[in-house]
Design a protein around this motif. Sequence first.
Motif, PDB file in Angstrom:
ATOM      1  N   PRO A 299      29.308  53.614  -8.966  1.00  0.00           N
ATOM      2  CA  PRO A 299      28.385  53.222  -7.884  1.00  0.00           C
ATOM      3  C   PRO A 299      27.451  52.110  -8.346  1.00  0.00           C
ATOM      4  N   GLN A 300      27.203  51.157  -7.458  1.00  0.00           N
ATOM      5  CA  GLN A 300      26.305  50.055  -7.789  1.00  0.00           C
ATOM      6  C   GLN A 300      24.906  50.568  -8.135  1.00  0.00           C
ATOM      7  N   GLU A 301      24.503  51.638  -7.486  1.00  0.00           N
ATOM      8  CA  GLU A 301      23.177  52.198  -7.768  1.00  0.00           C
ATOM      9  C   GLU A 301      23.062  52.641  -9.222  1.00  0.00           C
ATOM     10  N   TYR A 302      24.146  53.191  -9.756  1.00  0.00           N
ATOM     11  CA  TYR A 302      24.136  53.608 -11.160  1.00  0.00           C
ATOM     12  C   TYR A 302      23.986  52.393 -12.070  1.00  0.00           C
TER      13      TYR A 302
ATOM     14  N   ASN B 114      22.666  49.463 -11.380  1.00  0.00           N
ATOM     15  CA  ASN B 114      21.291  48.960 -11.261  1.00  0.00           C
ATOM     16  C   ASN B 114      20.328  49.785 -12.109  1.00  0.00           C
ATOM     17  N   ARG B 115      20.457  51.090 -11.990  1.00  0.00           N
ATOM     18  CA  ARG B 115      19.564  51.986 -12.729  1.00  0.00           C
ATOM     19  C   ARG B 115      19.765  51.850 -14.237  1.00  0.00           C
TER      20      ARG B 115
ATOM     21  N   GLU C 146      22.233  41.133  -5.917  1.00  0.00           N
ATOM     22  CA  GLU C 146      21.608  42.445  -5.764  1.00  0.00           C
ATOM     23  C   GLU C 146      20.975  42.907  -7.074  1.00  0.00           C
ATOM     24  N   GLU C 147      21.693  42.701  -8.165  1.00  0.00           N
ATOM     25  CA  GLU C 147      21.184  43.135  -9.464  1.00  0.00           C
ATOM     26  C   GLU C 147      19.950  42.323  -9.865  1.00  0.00           C
TER      27      GLU C 147
ATOM     28  N   HIS D  58      17.033  43.718  -7.972  1.00  0.00           N
ATOM     29  CA  HIS D  58      16.650  45.025  -8.500  1.00  0.00           C
ATOM     30  C   HIS D  58      15.878  44.875  -9.808  1.00  0.00           C
TER      31      HIS D  58
END
Length: 249
Positions: free
Chosen positions: A64-67, A69-70, A98-99, A102
Amino acid sequence: MTGKVYLVGSGPGDPELLTVKARRLLEEADVVLHDKLPGPEIIELVPEARREDVGKRAGGEWTPQEYTNRRLVELANEGKTVVRLKGGDPFVFGRGGEEMEHLAANEIPFEYVPGITAGIAGPGAAGIPVTHRDHNSSVSFVTGHEDPEKDESAVDWGALAATGGTLVVYMGVGKLPEYTRALRDAGMDPDTPVALIERATWPDQRVAVGTLDTIVAVRDEMEIAPPAITVIGEVAATRERVVEFMEGR
């Protein structure tokens, strides 16, 4: 002390096409977060202990992109120098934008390191220039794999068909039947040359050629699979006139 993140483009896959800066950063980084698109020889430049696979494949495993980024923020907050390694260029359908946002939102210093985008290098490696003064005055770069959560496509294939220029489609192997049909329905000549370049500049590069009307059957016969670039337009016919003399391909 906060570390730093480098958003690095690896180019189309051949390790000799890495920029000097990209290669240096791969050698110096504490951690390299890479996707699936950098060539395997490029990924292997980094010792396994210093790299993390955060890649995605259509219809297969994915992170997942969220992972991602985090994870970038976590590593930087540990004081590490982090390379986020992407195929092609980070800002051309690579989610680098996006990154970047973030990282900025989390006050993480970052730097952009461009790479040669596959939409130019892939066709070129097959003997196809994306621009040619005898054939086109424009080139359009389009994604064939949009965000599945969108209510409707943001790509106006009818408008693209009317440009008369070259169309370069990223991540478009799976949706090839849909957009070739849309282009024909919009009035594009069914005999328009089309080429698919699979794993451009990699040792196992393959090229499939046909027309807007036949390329789906050619894709199926040759079992062309991602990653691949689609080129639609008169420039795609250039390959047959030059490939015999094109060294290394």
